[in-house]
Design a protein around this motif. Structure first.
Motif, short mmCIF file in Angstrom:
data_model
loop_
_atom_site.label_atom_id
_atom_site.label_comp_id
_atom_site.label_asym_id
_atom_site.label_seq_id
_atom_site.Cartn_x
_atom_site.Cartn_y
_atom_site.Cartn_z
N ILE A 105 36.32 44.26 47.23
CA ILE A 105 37.28 43.36 46.60
C ILE A 105 38.37 42.94 47.59
O ILE A 105 38.70 41.76 47.71
N CYS A 106 38.90 43.90 48.32
CA CYS A 106 40.03 43.63 49.22
C CYS A 106 39.60 43.15 50.61
O CYS A 106 40.41 42.59 51.35
N PHE A 152 45.59 40.90 45.30
CA PHE A 152 44.15 40.95 45.04
C PHE A 152 43.92 41.01 43.52
O PHE A 152 43.66 42.09 42.96
N PRO A 153 44.02 39.88 42.84
CA PRO A 153 43.93 39.85 41.37
C PRO A 153 42.65 40.46 40.79
O PRO A 153 42.65 40.90 39.65
N ALA A 154 41.59 40.53 41.57
CA ALA A 154 40.34 41.13 41.07
C ALA A 154 40.52 42.62 40.77
O ALA A 154 39.71 43.21 40.05
N LEU A 155 41.58 43.23 41.28
CA LEU A 155 41.85 44.65 40.99
C LEU A 155 42.49 44.85 39.62
O LEU A 155 42.55 45.97 39.12
N LYS A 156 42.98 43.79 39.01
CA LYS A 156 43.74 43.89 37.76
C LYS A 156 42.99 44.66 36.67
O LYS A 156 43.58 45.49 35.99
N ALA A 157 41.71 44.41 36.54
CA ALA A 157 40.93 45.06 35.48
C ALA A 157 40.88 46.58 35.65
O ALA A 157 40.72 47.30 34.67
N GLN A 158 41.05 47.06 36.88
CA GLN A 158 40.97 48.50 37.15
C GLN A 158 42.34 49.14 37.38
O GLN A 158 42.42 50.35 37.58
#
Length: 82
Positions: free
Chosen positions: A15-16, A42-48
């Motif tokens: 992701i990062c 890194f907005p893709a980390l938001k779910a986790q």
């Protein structure tokens, strides 16, 4: 100004797109606030975000711990196993 080293492990690296990076901050902040800052980058980390495991200087830590210059923050995805 403080500098912390961020280490990213496992699937979070995808992701990062890095495994380790120095990050300069204008001032000390809590681990929780630092995680929010990283999620903004890194907005893709938001779910986790809520389930991420965090270590400060090679020990799991309370998210209210304050960062200091030279600290190493490691972030891991949730671990499951059988």
């Amino acid at each position: 100004m403080i500098t912390v080293r961020l280490k990213i492990f496992a699937s979070l690296r995808d992701i990062c797109e890095f495994s380790e990076r120095e990050i300069q901050l204008s001032d000390s902040m809590s681990v929780n606030k630092f995680l929010s800052y990283i999620v903004e980058q890194f907005p893709a980390l938001k779910a986790q975000e809520e389930s991420l495991l965090v270590a400060l200087n090679e020990e799991y830590c309370d998210r209210n711990s304050l960062l200091k210059d030279g600290d190493v923050v490691a972030i891991f995805p949730p671990v499951s196993g059988g």
